[in-house]
Write a protein that holds these residues in place. Sequence first.
Motif, PDB file in Angstrom:
ATOM      1  N   ILE A 148       0.862  -1.184   0.000  1.00 56.96           N
ATOM      2  CA  ILE A 148       0.000   0.000   0.000  1.00 56.96           C
ATOM      3  C   ILE A 148       0.894   1.229   0.000  1.00 56.96           C
ATOM      4  O   ILE A 148       1.660   1.445   0.956  1.00 56.96           O
ATOM      5  CB  ILE A 148      -0.923   0.002   1.234  1.00 56.96           C
ATOM      6  N   LYS A 149       0.845   2.020  -1.064  1.00 60.21           N
ATOM      7  CA  LYS A 149       1.760   3.139  -1.236  1.00 60.21           C
ATOM      8  C   LYS A 149       1.003   4.437  -1.492  1.00 60.21           C
ATOM      9  O   LYS A 149       0.166   4.505  -2.390  1.00 60.21           O
ATOM     10  CB  LYS A 149       2.715   2.868  -2.403  1.00 60.21           C
ATOM     11  N   HIS A 150       1.340   5.454  -0.721  1.00 61.25           N
ATOM     12  CA  HIS A 150       0.739   6.770  -0.911  1.00 61.25           C
ATOM     13  C   HIS A 150       1.525   7.497  -2.005  1.00 61.25           C
ATOM     14  O   HIS A 150       2.267   8.445  -1.771  1.00 61.25           O
ATOM     15  CB  HIS A 150       0.763   7.559   0.402  1.00 61.25           C
ATOM     16  N   SER A 151       1.333   7.027  -3.214  1.00 63.60           N
ATOM     17  CA  SER A 151       2.120   7.526  -4.337  1.00 63.60           C
ATOM     18  C   SER A 151       1.286   7.418  -5.597  1.00 63.60           C
ATOM     19  O   SER A 151       0.365   6.597  -5.684  1.00 63.60           O
ATOM     20  CB  SER A 151       3.413   6.708  -4.480  1.00 63.60           C
ATOM     21  N   MET A 152       1.625   8.234  -6.598  1.00 65.90           N
ATOM     22  CA  MET A 152       0.985   8.142  -7.909  1.00 65.90           C
ATOM     23  C   MET A 152       1.942   7.581  -8.953  1.00 65.90           C
ATOM     24  O   MET A 152       1.591   7.439 -10.120  1.00 65.90           O
ATOM     25  CB  MET A 152       0.478   9.516  -8.351  1.00 65.90           C
ATOM     26  N   VAL A 208       7.264   2.574  -9.042  1.00 59.28           N
ATOM     27  CA  VAL A 208       8.692   2.438  -8.767  1.00 59.28           C
ATOM     28  C   VAL A 208       8.952   0.974  -8.390  1.00 59.28           C
ATOM     29  O   VAL A 208       8.244   0.410  -7.555  1.00 59.28           O
ATOM     30  CB  VAL A 208       9.125   3.363  -7.605  1.00 59.28           C
ATOM     31  N   PRO A 209       9.952   0.330  -9.013  1.00 66.31           N
ATOM     32  CA  PRO A 209      10.224  -1.086  -8.720  1.00 66.31           C
ATOM     33  C   PRO A 209      10.392  -1.389  -7.236  1.00 66.31           C
ATOM     34  O   PRO A 209      10.012  -2.471  -6.778  1.00 66.31           O
ATOM     35  CB  PRO A 209      11.507  -1.360  -9.500  1.00 66.31           C
ATOM     36  N   ALA A 210      10.942  -0.437  -6.477  1.00 60.38           N
ATOM     37  CA  ALA A 210      11.143  -0.686  -5.044  1.00 60.38           C
ATOM     38  C   ALA A 210       9.822  -0.908  -4.317  1.00 60.38           C
ATOM     39  O   ALA A 210       9.792  -1.522  -3.246  1.00 60.38           O
ATOM     40  CB  ALA A 210      11.890   0.494  -4.419  1.00 60.38           C
ATOM     41  N   LEU A 270      -1.505  -1.204  -4.139  1.00 58.39           N
ATOM     42  CA  LEU A 270      -2.562  -0.191  -4.102  1.00 58.39           C
ATOM     43  C   LEU A 270      -1.892   1.169  -4.020  1.00 58.39           C
ATOM     44  O   LEU A 270      -1.095   1.423  -3.100  1.00 58.39           O
ATOM     45  CB  LEU A 270      -3.479  -0.423  -2.898  1.00 58.39           C
ATOM     46  N   TYR A 271      -2.218   2.049  -4.973  1.00 56.85           N
ATOM     47  CA  TYR A 271      -1.602   3.375  -4.985  1.00 56.85           C
ATOM     48  C   TYR A 271      -2.603   4.370  -5.570  1.00 56.85           C
ATOM     49  O   TYR A 271      -3.755   4.011  -5.842  1.00 56.85           O
ATOM     50  CB  TYR A 271      -0.284   3.344  -5.751  1.00 56.85           C
ATOM     51  N   VAL A 277       2.774  -4.321 -13.993  1.00 61.63           N
ATOM     52  CA  VAL A 277       4.210  -4.121 -14.169  1.00 61.63           C
ATOM     53  C   VAL A 277       4.937  -5.354 -13.635  1.00 61.63           C
ATOM     54  O   VAL A 277       4.799  -5.702 -12.457  1.00 61.63           O
ATOM     55  CB  VAL A 277       4.694  -2.855 -13.427  1.00 61.63           C
ATOM     56  N   ASP A 278       5.706  -6.018 -14.517  1.00 58.51           N
ATOM     57  CA  ASP A 278       6.478  -7.201 -14.116  1.00 58.51           C
ATOM     58  C   ASP A 278       5.617  -8.251 -13.416  1.00 58.51           C
ATOM     59  O   ASP A 278       6.025  -8.887 -12.434  1.00 58.51           O
ATOM     60  CB  ASP A 278       7.642  -6.796 -13.191  1.00 58.51           C
TER      61      ASP A 278
END
Length: 595
Positions: A534-538, A541-543, A570-571, A578-579
Amino acid sequence: MDTAELQEQIAHLKDQIALLPKGTITKKKVNDKEYFYHRWSESGKRQEKYVSAAEVPTLHAQIKQRKALEKQLRDLQKQLPRPPSAASRELSTTIRTGEELRAFSAGVRQYRKRECFQQLHDYIYGPVQDKVLILYGLRRTGKTTLIRQLFAEMSNDDLSKAAFIQVGPKNTLAEVNRDLRRLEKQGFRYVFLDEVTLLEDFIEGAALFSDIFAACGMKIVLSGTDSLGFLFAEDEQLYDRCILLHTTFIPYREFESVLGIRGIDEYIRYGGTMSLGGVHYNERSTFATKERADEYVDTAIARNIQHSLRCYQNEGHFRHLRALYEAGELTSAINRVVEDINHRFTLEVLTRDFKSSDLSISAGNLRRDRANPTDILDRVDVAAVTENLRALLEIRNKEEQTVPLDDIHAAEIKEYLDLLDLTQDIEVLHLPHVGEKGSRTAIAQPGLRYAQASALIQSLLLDETFSALSLPERNAVQERILSEIMGRMMEDIVLLETKLANPNKQVFVLQFPVGEFDMVVFDPAAASCEIFEIKHSMEVVPAQYRHLADPQKCAETEHRFGPIMAKTVLYRGEPQTVDGIRYENVEAYLCGLGK
């Protein structure tokens, strides 16, 4: 049958009833042993007596016989002619009927409806069940609006049989009973009693509404903000004679669909109430400022708990919180718990001097920032910032508390916050050490948490070192801190809503010696699972998905929880793959839960 014969039969029934026990039988389990207790009310006080298992069948039969005779008694009493004075007596409560209800509902005709509206509608127009409906929840979560929306949809014929009673703090249960009897005689069928828990004797006498009026065909809706009072009444008097409809938890999908406000960040900042819909929501929201959030904690949460405990069992349920209540420090303790509850609800939060976890976490993240690393928060006067933050949050340090706080206080406060549906524990499991377990506590009203996090920024602005930075530097630091806070809050929101939407599945955080899966959804029936970051990002990024793609972590997870059916990040961006990792928009994910 003439009046004299009726009175004779009534007197005979009363004599029979007096010889039989009243109340109910309850069962408690202690150390795998069952104990039975006979509970009843006498002179407004609850009485309780232990009974052996051998006595239970006889006692149960006697109580059942008493209730049957009481029903016969009520039926006979209804046949008695009413004294003229009773019919002409003025109403004691504030009651709206007819055209007043039409005007009362006019302002909400265009409002979108909450999902729980259908349950209220089905109760009113469904078959008679001898039950009352309890519509309860914290302030500004849409209770009265639901009732007004129901009035707005009523036909003229149904509206002529509806009444809305506004209970005041000076009213008594006897007065409400008298008003209900008059409404019953006049043919009213749908009665809504608002803020009924303001009645001092409501908890002890709540059975009146189900046993007398609902049993005779009236549809009774009891509403109010005193959530604990209703739960105590259910345990004390109503038992299986009520339907509970709780409004406190407002998931993201309702925030978006009912208020028309889209965006996870908006929900983080202001989510938790439905005080407004539409224009200027942000400026006027319950949680738009720290001051408003504090007022809400005080009046909607702390006073809710205090009022319920004061009215329940003659103040006998304060338990270890009584000393805090009498010293005027219960509100302060609850405020401290709410501020820290997202991640660290522990004894240490209550007993040690206040320290901002947000500040220390953000300092480390700023040092590690790959694009623009800075040690600005290491150079800030942390002691001064912490003191400013403590003052802003109005939280008392240990030396300011006259009543020492211990683990019992912490546990009891947590129990009441759980009962209010304000908090929910999320499991934290570990691999390969399956015996190691923990939990994190999510808060159901994110705006409360965010208002207090914003106070941290205000505190930073008062620090001399921080103020000496250029405007771009100050903005960059503030943005990064708020992003960290929002990221952690977004995780809690997703975990909480996923758990509530999947009662038959296990939802948890899974930690490894290095790294973690932010969320695992395990389906015991299918013997499979899904894993999430769960990432607060738009951005992609592979990381972000390195743990999801880690063969060892996935193998350990599948060994314990079955095949991994999906790997998802989830972002806040657009859906894509992706991959082999699925990226899903968090708002779309939350809106899809529960459907």
